[in-house]
Scaffold this active site. Structure first.
Site, mmCIF file in Angstrom:
data_model
loop_
_atom_site.group_PDB
_atom_site.id
_atom_site.type_symbol
_atom_site.label_atom_id
_atom_site.label_comp_id
_atom_site.label_asym_id
_atom_site.label_seq_id
_atom_site.Cartn_x
_atom_site.Cartn_y
_atom_site.Cartn_z
ATOM 1 N N HIS A 119 0.814 -1.217 0.000
ATOM 2 C CA HIS A 119 0.000 0.000 0.000
ATOM 3 C C HIS A 119 0.850 1.271 0.000
ATOM 4 C CE1 HIS A 119 0.421 -0.067 4.522
ATOM 5 N NE2 HIS A 119 0.414 1.236 4.344
ATOM 6 N N ASP A 149 0.085 -7.553 1.430
ATOM 7 C CA ASP A 149 0.536 -6.162 1.552
ATOM 8 C C ASP A 149 2.062 -6.071 1.560
ATOM 9 O OD1 ASP A 149 0.217 -3.437 1.679
ATOM 10 O OD2 ASP A 149 -0.036 -3.365 3.859
ATOM 11 N N SER A 222 4.712 2.716 7.865
ATOM 12 C CA SER A 222 4.332 1.548 7.068
ATOM 13 C C SER A 222 5.485 1.087 6.186
ATOM 14 C CB SER A 222 3.129 1.872 6.184
ATOM 15 O OG SER A 222 1.976 2.056 6.950
#
Length: 480
Positions: A119, A149, A222
Protein backbone atom coordinates in the site's frame (compact mmCIF):
# COMPACT_ATOMS: atom_id res chain seq x y z
CA UNK A 1 19.45 5.94 74.67
CA UNK A 2 23.26 6.44 74.60
CA UNK A 3 25.32 7.51 71.60
CA UNK A 4 26.40 3.94 70.76
CA UNK A 5 22.81 2.71 70.73
CA UNK A 6 21.73 5.65 68.54
CA UNK A 7 24.54 4.92 66.05
CA UNK A 8 23.53 1.27 65.79
CA UNK A 9 19.92 2.27 65.24
CA UNK A 10 20.89 4.70 62.45
CA UNK A 11 23.06 2.08 60.72
CA UNK A 12 20.26 -0.47 61.00
CA UNK A 13 17.79 2.00 59.45
CA UNK A 14 20.18 2.72 56.58
CA UNK A 15 20.56 -1.00 55.93
CA UNK A 16 16.78 -1.39 55.78
CA UNK A 17 16.52 1.53 53.38
CA UNK A 18 19.22 0.08 51.10
CA UNK A 19 17.57 -3.35 51.16
CA UNK A 20 14.31 -1.72 50.08
CA UNK A 21 16.01 0.28 47.34
CA UNK A 22 18.13 -2.56 45.94
CA UNK A 23 15.29 -4.36 44.15
CA UNK A 24 14.46 -1.14 42.34
CA UNK A 25 18.10 -0.66 41.36
CA UNK A 26 18.26 -4.26 40.20
CA UNK A 27 15.10 -3.89 38.15
CA UNK A 28 16.35 -0.65 36.61
CA UNK A 29 19.55 -2.41 35.55
CA UNK A 30 17.46 -5.03 33.73
CA UNK A 31 15.58 -2.56 31.52
CA UNK A 32 16.49 -3.10 27.85
CA UNK A 33 19.14 -1.04 26.11
CA UNK A 34 18.20 -0.46 22.46
CA UNK A 35 21.23 1.62 21.47
CA UNK A 36 23.27 -1.21 19.97
CA UNK A 37 20.35 -2.45 17.88
CA UNK A 38 19.76 1.06 16.51
CA UNK A 39 23.44 1.66 15.80
CA UNK A 40 23.82 -1.64 13.96
CA UNK A 41 20.57 -1.58 11.97
CA UNK A 42 19.32 1.95 11.26
CA UNK A 43 21.56 2.46 8.21
CA UNK A 44 19.59 -0.25 6.36
CA UNK A 45 16.24 1.48 6.94
CA UNK A 46 15.06 3.80 4.15
CA UNK A 47 12.48 6.51 3.56
CA UNK A 48 10.15 5.93 0.61
CA UNK A 49 8.26 8.75 -1.11
CA UNK A 50 5.93 8.23 -4.05
CA UNK A 51 4.25 10.42 -6.64
CA UNK A 52 1.05 9.53 -8.42
CA UNK A 53 -0.56 11.41 -11.31
CA UNK A 54 -4.23 11.94 -10.42
CA UNK A 55 -6.69 13.11 -13.02
CA UNK A 56 -8.88 16.03 -12.04
CA UNK A 57 -12.48 15.06 -11.38
CA UNK A 58 -15.09 17.77 -11.29
CA UNK A 59 -17.00 17.99 -8.09
CA UNK A 60 -20.71 17.51 -7.92
CA UNK A 61 -23.05 20.41 -7.36
CA UNK A 62 -23.65 21.60 -3.78
CA UNK A 63 -26.24 19.75 -1.75
CA UNK A 64 -29.75 20.57 -2.88
CA UNK A 65 -28.81 21.46 -6.47
CA UNK A 66 -30.26 19.23 -9.21
CA UNK A 67 -27.99 17.09 -11.41
CA UNK A 68 -28.75 18.02 -15.01
CA UNK A 69 -28.00 15.61 -17.87
CA UNK A 70 -24.38 15.98 -18.96
CA UNK A 71 -23.92 18.18 -22.01
CA UNK A 72 -27.18 20.12 -21.65
CA UNK A 73 -27.12 23.96 -21.48
CA UNK A 74 -28.09 24.01 -17.78
CA UNK A 75 -25.39 21.48 -16.92
CA UNK A 76 -22.75 23.54 -18.73
CA UNK A 77 -23.91 26.82 -17.14
CA UNK A 78 -23.87 25.56 -13.52
CA UNK A 79 -20.61 23.66 -13.94
CA UNK A 80 -18.91 26.81 -15.18
CA UNK A 81 -20.26 28.71 -12.18
CA UNK A 82 -19.25 26.19 -9.52
CA UNK A 83 -15.90 25.29 -11.13
CA UNK A 84 -14.64 28.85 -10.53
CA UNK A 85 -13.51 27.91 -7.03
CA UNK A 86 -11.36 25.10 -8.46
CA UNK A 87 -9.49 27.24 -10.95
CA UNK A 88 -5.77 27.68 -10.52
CA UNK A 89 -3.41 30.45 -11.69
CA UNK A 90 -4.56 31.86 -15.02
CA UNK A 91 -8.12 30.74 -14.43
CA UNK A 92 -7.54 27.22 -15.73
CA UNK A 93 -8.90 24.05 -14.09
CA UNK A 94 -5.96 21.58 -13.81
CA UNK A 95 -6.53 18.34 -15.70
CA UNK A 96 -4.27 16.38 -13.33
CA UNK A 97 -2.14 16.91 -10.25
CA UNK A 98 0.55 15.09 -8.30
CA UNK A 99 -0.46 13.15 -5.18
CA UNK A 100 2.36 12.32 -2.77
CA UNK A 101 2.66 9.68 -0.05
CA UNK A 102 5.31 8.57 2.40
CA UNK A 103 6.41 5.29 3.89
CA UNK A 104 9.38 3.28 5.03
CA UNK A 105 11.30 0.20 3.93
CA UNK A 106 14.48 -1.74 4.60
CA UNK A 107 17.33 -3.11 2.49
CA UNK A 108 17.52 -6.91 2.33
CA UNK A 109 20.43 -7.31 -0.10
CA UNK A 110 23.61 -5.39 -0.81
CA UNK A 111 22.71 -5.01 -4.48
CA UNK A 112 19.63 -2.90 -3.70
CA UNK A 113 16.56 -5.05 -3.04
CA UNK A 114 14.18 -3.33 -0.62
CA UNK A 115 11.16 -4.67 1.24
CA UNK A 116 8.12 -2.50 2.00
CA UNK A 117 4.31 -2.55 2.05
CA UNK A 118 2.27 -2.82 -1.13
CA UNK A 119 0.00 0.00 0.00
CA UNK A 120 3.02 2.32 0.28
CA UNK A 121 3.78 2.08 -3.46
CA UNK A 122 0.32 1.26 -4.83
CA UNK A 123 -0.47 3.10 -8.10
CA UNK A 124 2.76 5.12 -7.84
CA UNK A 125 4.18 6.67 -11.00
CA UNK A 126 7.49 7.49 -9.33
CA UNK A 127 9.18 5.98 -6.25
CA UNK A 128 12.13 7.72 -4.57
CA UNK A 129 14.16 5.92 -1.91
CA UNK A 130 16.18 8.07 0.49
CA UNK A 131 19.09 6.27 2.14
CA UNK A 132 20.63 7.01 5.52
CA UNK A 133 23.56 8.80 3.83
CA UNK A 134 20.99 11.21 2.23
CA UNK A 135 21.32 9.71 -1.26
CA UNK A 136 18.04 9.66 -3.20
CA UNK A 137 17.58 6.86 -5.73
CA UNK A 138 14.69 6.06 -8.04
CA UNK A 139 13.29 2.59 -7.43
CA UNK A 140 11.46 0.14 -9.66
CA UNK A 141 8.85 -2.34 -8.47
CA UNK A 142 10.09 -5.91 -8.84
CA UNK A 143 6.79 -7.33 -7.68
CA UNK A 144 3.96 -6.88 -5.21
CA UNK A 145 1.33 -8.98 -3.45
CA UNK A 146 -1.81 -7.09 -2.36
CA UNK A 147 -3.12 -10.03 -0.31
CA UNK A 148 -0.15 -9.91 2.07
CA UNK A 149 0.54 -6.16 1.55
CA UNK A 150 4.16 -6.86 0.59
CA UNK A 151 6.18 -5.24 -2.21
CA UNK A 152 9.75 -5.65 -3.40
CA UNK A 153 11.67 -2.67 -4.84
CA UNK A 154 15.08 -2.41 -6.50
CA UNK A 155 17.51 0.51 -6.62
CA UNK A 156 20.72 0.66 -8.65
CA UNK A 157 23.45 0.65 -6.02
CA UNK A 158 26.14 -1.64 -4.63
CA UNK A 159 27.51 -2.62 -1.24
CA UNK A 160 24.52 -1.25 0.66
CA UNK A 161 23.97 -1.88 4.38
CA UNK A 162 21.48 -4.70 4.98
CA UNK A 163 19.33 -5.87 7.89
CA UNK A 164 19.62 -9.25 9.58
CA UNK A 165 16.57 -11.43 8.97
CA UNK A 166 15.21 -13.18 12.07
CA UNK A 167 12.67 -15.92 12.78
CA UNK A 168 9.21 -14.52 13.55
CA UNK A 169 8.07 -18.01 14.58
CA UNK A 170 10.19 -17.72 17.74
CA UNK A 171 8.57 -14.50 18.95
CA UNK A 172 6.96 -14.67 22.38
CA UNK A 173 4.23 -12.49 23.83
CA UNK A 174 5.81 -9.98 26.21
CA UNK A 175 9.11 -9.85 24.32
CA UNK A 176 10.69 -6.43 23.72
CA UNK A 177 10.72 -5.17 20.11
CA UNK A 178 11.46 -1.87 18.40
CA UNK A 179 10.57 -0.17 15.13
CA UNK A 180 12.57 2.20 12.93
CA UNK A 181 10.79 4.25 10.30
CA UNK A 182 9.75 7.66 9.01
CA UNK A 183 6.51 8.67 10.75
CA UNK A 184 5.29 11.98 9.31
CA UNK A 185 8.58 12.06 7.30
CA UNK A 186 10.79 12.18 10.41
CA UNK A 187 13.56 9.85 9.18
CA UNK A 188 14.94 7.07 11.38
CA UNK A 189 12.53 7.55 14.26
CA UNK A 190 12.88 4.76 16.83
CA UNK A 191 9.98 3.50 18.96
CA UNK A 192 9.85 0.48 21.26
CA UNK A 193 7.36 -1.75 23.04
CA UNK A 194 6.44 -5.38 23.56
CA UNK A 195 4.76 -8.12 21.57
CA UNK A 196 1.09 -8.00 22.58
CA UNK A 197 -0.11 -11.06 20.64
CA UNK A 198 0.88 -13.33 17.77
CA UNK A 199 -1.18 -14.93 15.02
CA UNK A 200 -3.71 -12.13 15.15
CA UNK A 201 -6.32 -12.07 12.36
CA UNK A 202 -7.85 -8.84 11.06
CA UNK A 203 -11.02 -8.25 9.04
CA UNK A 204 -10.43 -8.72 5.28
CA UNK A 205 -6.88 -9.92 5.95
CA UNK A 206 -7.38 -13.67 5.88
CA UNK A 207 -3.91 -14.84 4.91
CA UNK A 208 -1.68 -12.88 7.31
CA UNK A 209 -1.26 -13.99 10.96
CA UNK A 210 -0.27 -10.55 12.25
CA UNK A 211 2.06 -9.79 15.14
CA UNK A 212 0.35 -7.31 17.45
CA UNK A 213 2.53 -4.90 19.43
CA UNK A 214 2.20 -1.70 21.43
CA UNK A 215 5.09 -0.11 19.54
CA UNK A 216 4.13 3.43 18.46
CA UNK A 217 3.40 3.25 14.72
CA UNK A 218 2.11 6.28 12.80
CA UNK A 219 1.60 7.29 9.15
CA UNK A 220 4.98 6.94 7.45
CA UNK A 221 6.05 3.92 9.51
CA UNK A 222 4.33 1.55 7.07
CA UNK A 223 6.80 -0.81 5.42
CA UNK A 224 9.48 -0.29 8.05
CA UNK A 225 11.12 -3.10 10.05
CA UNK A 226 10.28 -4.47 13.49
CA UNK A 227 13.42 -5.67 15.32
CA UNK A 228 13.94 -8.06 18.22
CA UNK A 229 16.58 -7.45 20.86
CA UNK A 230 19.17 -9.37 18.81
CA UNK A 231 18.86 -6.78 16.05
CA UNK A 232 17.03 -9.14 13.72
CA UNK A 233 14.01 -8.12 11.64
CA UNK A 234 10.99 -10.13 12.76
CA UNK A 235 8.28 -8.26 10.86
CA UNK A 236 7.14 -5.54 8.46
CA UNK A 237 5.08 -2.82 10.16
CA UNK A 238 1.82 -2.55 8.27
CA UNK A 239 -1.25 -1.27 10.12
CA UNK A 240 -2.54 0.47 13.22
CA UNK A 241 -5.90 0.39 14.93
CA UNK A 242 -7.02 3.94 15.47
CA UNK A 243 -10.18 5.98 15.95
CA UNK A 244 -8.28 9.23 15.56
CA UNK A 245 -5.81 8.49 12.76
CA UNK A 246 -2.91 8.37 15.23
CA UNK A 247 -1.33 5.73 17.45
CA UNK A 248 -3.60 4.18 20.09
CA UNK A 249 -1.45 1.31 21.36
CA UNK A 250 -2.46 -1.29 18.76
CA UNK A 251 0.01 -1.91 15.93
CA UNK A 252 0.07 -4.83 13.51
CA UNK A 253 3.10 -6.30 11.77
CA UNK A 254 3.48 -8.85 8.96
CA UNK A 255 5.68 -11.77 10.18
CA UNK A 256 9.03 -11.72 8.41
CA UNK A 257 8.81 -15.46 7.63
CA UNK A 258 5.70 -14.83 5.53
CA UNK A 259 7.13 -11.65 3.98
CA UNK A 260 10.37 -13.33 2.91
CA UNK A 261 8.46 -16.23 1.35
CA UNK A 262 6.55 -13.64 -0.69
CA UNK A 263 9.85 -11.96 -1.64
CA UNK A 264 11.29 -15.26 -2.85
CA UNK A 265 8.26 -16.02 -5.01
CA UNK A 266 8.15 -12.51 -6.48
CA UNK A 267 11.85 -12.63 -7.37
CA UNK A 268 11.75 -16.20 -8.71
CA UNK A 269 8.46 -16.36 -10.64
CA UNK A 270 7.00 -12.85 -10.47
CA UNK A 271 3.81 -13.77 -8.59
CA UNK A 272 2.68 -15.42 -5.37
CA UNK A 273 0.82 -18.72 -5.07
CA UNK A 274 -1.07 -19.77 -1.94
CA UNK A 275 -2.69 -22.94 -0.79
CA UNK A 276 -6.46 -23.27 -1.16
CA UNK A 277 -8.93 -25.58 0.55
CA UNK A 278 -12.19 -24.29 -0.93
CA UNK A 279 -14.57 -23.90 2.00
CA UNK A 280 -16.47 -21.01 3.56
CA UNK A 281 -16.12 -21.10 7.33
CA UNK A 282 -17.36 -19.38 10.46
CA UNK A 283 -16.61 -19.41 14.18
CA UNK A 284 -18.15 -21.99 16.49
CA UNK A 285 -20.12 -20.00 19.08
CA UNK A 286 -21.03 -21.29 22.53
CA UNK A 287 -24.59 -21.99 21.38
CA UNK A 288 -23.38 -23.83 18.27
CA UNK A 289 -20.93 -25.86 20.37
CA UNK A 290 -23.81 -26.97 22.57
CA UNK A 291 -25.89 -27.92 19.54
CA UNK A 292 -22.99 -30.07 18.27
CA UNK A 293 -22.48 -31.67 21.74
CA UNK A 294 -19.01 -30.11 22.05
CA UNK A 295 -17.41 -29.38 25.44
CA UNK A 296 -16.27 -25.92 24.33
CA UNK A 297 -16.41 -23.71 21.21
CA UNK A 298 -13.38 -24.54 19.08
CA UNK A 299 -12.53 -24.99 15.41
CA UNK A 300 -13.85 -23.69 12.08
CA UNK A 301 -17.40 -24.58 11.05
CA UNK A 302 -17.84 -25.31 7.33
CA UNK A 303 -20.85 -23.36 6.00
CA UNK A 304 -20.23 -24.03 2.30
CA UNK A 305 -18.06 -26.36 0.22
CA UNK A 306 -17.17 -24.67 -3.06
CA UNK A 307 -17.69 -26.60 -6.29
CA UNK A 308 -14.65 -28.14 -8.02
CA UNK A 309 -12.51 -27.38 -4.96
CA UNK A 310 -9.94 -29.53 -3.12
CA UNK A 311 -12.36 -29.74 -0.18
CA UNK A 312 -15.13 -31.14 -2.38
CA UNK A 313 -12.73 -33.72 -3.85
CA UNK A 314 -11.64 -34.74 -0.34
CA UNK A 315 -15.20 -35.28 0.85
CA UNK A 316 -15.77 -32.26 3.11
CA UNK A 317 -19.39 -31.62 4.02
CA UNK A 318 -21.36 -28.61 5.24
CA UNK A 319 -21.50 -28.84 9.05
CA UNK A 320 -18.01 -30.30 9.43
CA UNK A 321 -16.00 -28.63 12.19
CA UNK A 322 -12.29 -28.42 11.32
CA UNK A 323 -10.29 -28.85 14.53
CA UNK A 324 -6.84 -29.70 13.18
CA UNK A 325 -5.04 -28.92 9.92
CA UNK A 326 -1.82 -30.71 9.00
CA UNK A 327 -1.07 -31.46 12.66
CA UNK A 328 -1.82 -27.94 13.92
CA UNK A 329 -4.75 -27.16 16.19
CA UNK A 330 -7.44 -24.86 14.75
CA UNK A 331 -8.80 -22.89 17.71
CA UNK A 332 -10.86 -20.37 15.70
CA UNK A 333 -12.01 -19.97 12.10
CA UNK A 334 -9.58 -17.07 11.64
CA UNK A 335 -6.62 -19.37 12.36
CA UNK A 336 -7.32 -21.68 9.41
CA UNK A 337 -6.73 -19.47 6.28
CA UNK A 338 -3.09 -18.60 7.15
CA UNK A 339 -2.35 -22.29 7.77
CA UNK A 340 -3.80 -23.25 4.41
CA UNK A 341 -2.21 -20.29 2.62
CA UNK A 342 1.38 -21.26 3.50
CA UNK A 343 0.86 -24.91 2.56
CA UNK A 344 2.53 -25.80 -0.77
CA UNK A 345 0.19 -26.40 -3.70
CA UNK A 346 -0.37 -30.09 -4.54
CA UNK A 347 0.74 -31.24 -1.07
CA UNK A 348 -1.54 -33.79 0.59
CA UNK A 349 -2.29 -33.02 4.24
CA UNK A 350 -4.48 -34.58 6.95
CA UNK A 351 -7.42 -32.55 8.28
CA UNK A 352 -9.35 -33.57 11.39
CA UNK A 353 -13.03 -32.72 11.50
CA UNK A 354 -15.92 -33.36 13.84
CA UNK A 355 -18.85 -34.78 11.88
CA UNK A 356 -22.05 -35.86 13.61
CA UNK A 357 -20.23 -35.90 16.94
CA UNK A 358 -17.39 -38.15 15.74
CA UNK A 359 -13.79 -37.27 14.88
CA UNK A 360 -12.87 -38.03 11.27
CA UNK A 361 -9.59 -37.50 9.40
CA UNK A 362 -9.75 -36.44 5.76
CA UNK A 363 -6.85 -36.37 3.30
CA UNK A 364 -6.91 -33.31 1.06
CA UNK A 365 -4.60 -32.26 -1.76
CA UNK A 366 -4.16 -28.51 -1.48
CA UNK A 367 -4.95 -26.47 -4.60
CA UNK A 368 -3.83 -23.01 -5.72
CA UNK A 369 -5.82 -20.06 -4.38
CA UNK A 370 -7.87 -18.54 -7.23
CA UNK A 371 -8.31 -14.82 -7.80
CA UNK A 372 -10.86 -12.90 -5.73
CA UNK A 373 -13.11 -12.61 -8.78
CA UNK A 374 -13.07 -16.39 -9.34
CA UNK A 375 -13.85 -17.03 -5.67
CA UNK A 376 -16.72 -14.53 -5.76
CA UNK A 377 -18.13 -16.21 -8.87
CA UNK A 378 -17.99 -19.65 -7.22
CA UNK A 379 -19.67 -18.45 -4.01
CA UNK A 380 -22.49 -16.61 -5.78
CA UNK A 381 -25.86 -18.29 -5.50
CA UNK A 382 -27.49 -19.54 -8.74
CA UNK A 383 -29.47 -16.76 -10.37
CA UNK A 384 -27.37 -13.99 -8.84
CA UNK A 385 -24.19 -12.10 -9.68
CA UNK A 386 -21.63 -9.85 -8.02
CA UNK A 387 -19.94 -7.24 -10.17
CA UNK A 388 -16.76 -5.72 -8.76
CA UNK A 389 -16.48 -3.00 -11.42
CA UNK A 390 -19.85 -1.47 -10.55
CA UNK A 391 -19.72 -2.74 -6.95
CA UNK A 392 -23.31 -3.99 -7.04
CA UNK A 393 -25.05 -7.33 -6.39
CA UNK A 394 -28.03 -8.43 -8.50
CA UNK A 395 -30.38 -11.43 -8.69
CA UNK A 396 -32.86 -12.87 -11.15
CA UNK A 397 -36.48 -11.81 -10.80
CA UNK A 398 -39.22 -14.32 -10.01
CA UNK A 399 -42.69 -14.23 -11.57
CA UNK A 400 -44.24 -12.61 -8.50
CA UNK A 401 -41.74 -9.75 -8.56
CA UNK A 402 -42.29 -9.18 -12.28
CA UNK A 403 -46.03 -9.04 -11.80
CA UNK A 404 -45.74 -6.64 -8.85
CA UNK A 405 -43.56 -4.25 -10.88
CA UNK A 406 -45.56 -4.66 -14.07
CA UNK A 407 -42.58 -5.94 -16.06
CA UNK A 408 -43.09 -7.87 -19.25
CA UNK A 409 -39.45 -8.27 -20.21
CA UNK A 410 -36.35 -9.45 -18.39
CA UNK A 411 -34.13 -7.54 -15.97
CA UNK A 412 -32.33 -8.12 -12.68
CA UNK A 413 -33.13 -7.04 -9.12
CA UNK A 414 -30.50 -4.97 -7.30
CA UNK A 415 -29.95 -6.71 -3.94
CA UNK A 416 -27.03 -4.61 -2.63
CA UNK A 417 -25.20 -1.45 -3.69
CA UNK A 418 -21.81 -0.64 -2.22
CA UNK A 419 -19.74 2.51 -2.62
CA UNK A 420 -18.74 2.78 -6.28
CA UNK A 421 -19.92 3.67 -9.80
CA UNK A 422 -23.41 2.15 -9.42
CA UNK A 423 -24.03 4.06 -6.20
CA UNK A 424 -22.69 7.29 -7.70
CA UNK A 425 -25.06 6.89 -10.65
CA UNK A 426 -28.06 6.71 -8.32
CA UNK A 427 -28.77 2.96 -8.51
CA UNK A 428 -30.34 1.78 -5.26
CA UNK A 429 -31.27 -1.47 -3.61
CA UNK A 430 -34.67 -2.63 -4.91
CA UNK A 431 -34.19 -1.15 -8.38
CA UNK A 432 -34.62 -3.43 -11.38
CA UNK A 433 -31.95 -2.92 -14.03
CA UNK A 434 -33.67 -3.39 -17.38
CA UNK A 435 -31.11 -2.05 -19.84
CA UNK A 436 -27.43 -1.05 -19.83
CA UNK A 437 -25.67 0.68 -22.70
CA UNK A 438 -28.62 -0.10 -25.03
CA UNK A 439 -28.54 -3.82 -24.19
CA UNK A 440 -31.63 -5.45 -22.67
CA UNK A 441 -30.56 -7.44 -19.60
CA UNK A 442 -31.75 -11.06 -19.69
CA UNK A 443 -30.59 -12.39 -16.32
CA UNK A 444 -27.90 -12.08 -13.65
CA UNK A 445 -25.25 -13.88 -15.68
CA UNK A 446 -25.95 -11.69 -18.72
CA UNK A 447 -25.72 -8.60 -16.48
CA UNK A 448 -22.24 -9.65 -15.33
CA UNK A 449 -21.08 -10.18 -18.94
CA UNK A 450 -22.40 -6.79 -20.06
CA UNK A 451 -20.88 -5.02 -17.05
CA UNK A 452 -17.45 -6.52 -17.77
CA UNK A 453 -17.45 -4.98 -21.28
CA UNK A 454 -18.56 -1.47 -20.28
CA UNK A 455 -16.17 1.29 -21.39
CA UNK A 456 -14.19 3.30 -18.85
CA UNK A 457 -14.37 7.07 -18.42
CA UNK A 458 -17.40 7.30 -20.70
CA UNK A 459 -21.02 7.72 -19.51
CA UNK A 460 -23.43 4.92 -20.43
CA UNK A 461 -27.21 4.94 -20.01
CA UNK A 462 -28.85 2.59 -17.51
CA UNK A 463 -32.60 2.06 -17.49
CA UNK A 464 -33.99 1.04 -14.10
CA UNK A 465 -37.54 0.22 -13.12
CA UNK A 466 -38.86 1.55 -9.81
CA UNK A 467 -42.28 1.37 -8.23
CA UNK A 468 -43.04 4.88 -9.46
CA UNK A 469 -41.94 4.07 -13.01
CA UNK A 470 -38.85 3.70 -15.21
CA UNK A 471 -35.95 6.15 -15.10
CA UNK A 472 -32.71 6.52 -17.04
CA UNK A 473 -29.48 7.07 -15.08
CA UNK A 474 -25.98 7.95 -16.32
CA UNK A 475 -23.32 5.48 -15.24
CA UNK A 476 -19.62 6.25 -15.57
CA UNK A 477 -16.74 3.94 -14.68
CA UNK A 478 -13.42 5.51 -13.64
CA UNK A 479 -10.39 5.37 -15.95
CA UNK A 480 -8.44 2.15 -15.61
Amino acid sequence: MNVRTKSVAVIYALVLILVGVMPGISNAAQLPDFTSVVEDSSAAVVNISTTQKVKHERRGFPHGMPNFPEGTPFDEFFRRFFDEEQRGPGGQIPREYDAHSLGSGFIISKDGYILTNYHVIRDADEIIVRLSDRRELEAEVIGSDPRSDVAVLKVEAEDLPVVKIGDSGKLKVGEWVLAIGSPFDFDHTVTAGIVSAVGRSLPNENYVPFIQTDVAINPGNSGGPLFNMDGEVVGVNAQIYSRTGGFMGLSFTIPIDLAMDVVKQLKDVGHVTRGWLGVLIQDVTRELAESFDMDKPVGALVSQVLPDSPAQAAGFEVGDIITEFNGRKVQTSAALPPMVGVTPVDEEVPVKVIRNGKVKTLKVTIGELPSDEEIQASTTEPGSANDTRLNVDVADLNDEQREELGLKGKGVLVTEVKSGPAHDAGIRQGDVIVMINNQNIKDAEHFREVAEDLPSAKPVAVLVQRRDGPVFLALKLPSE
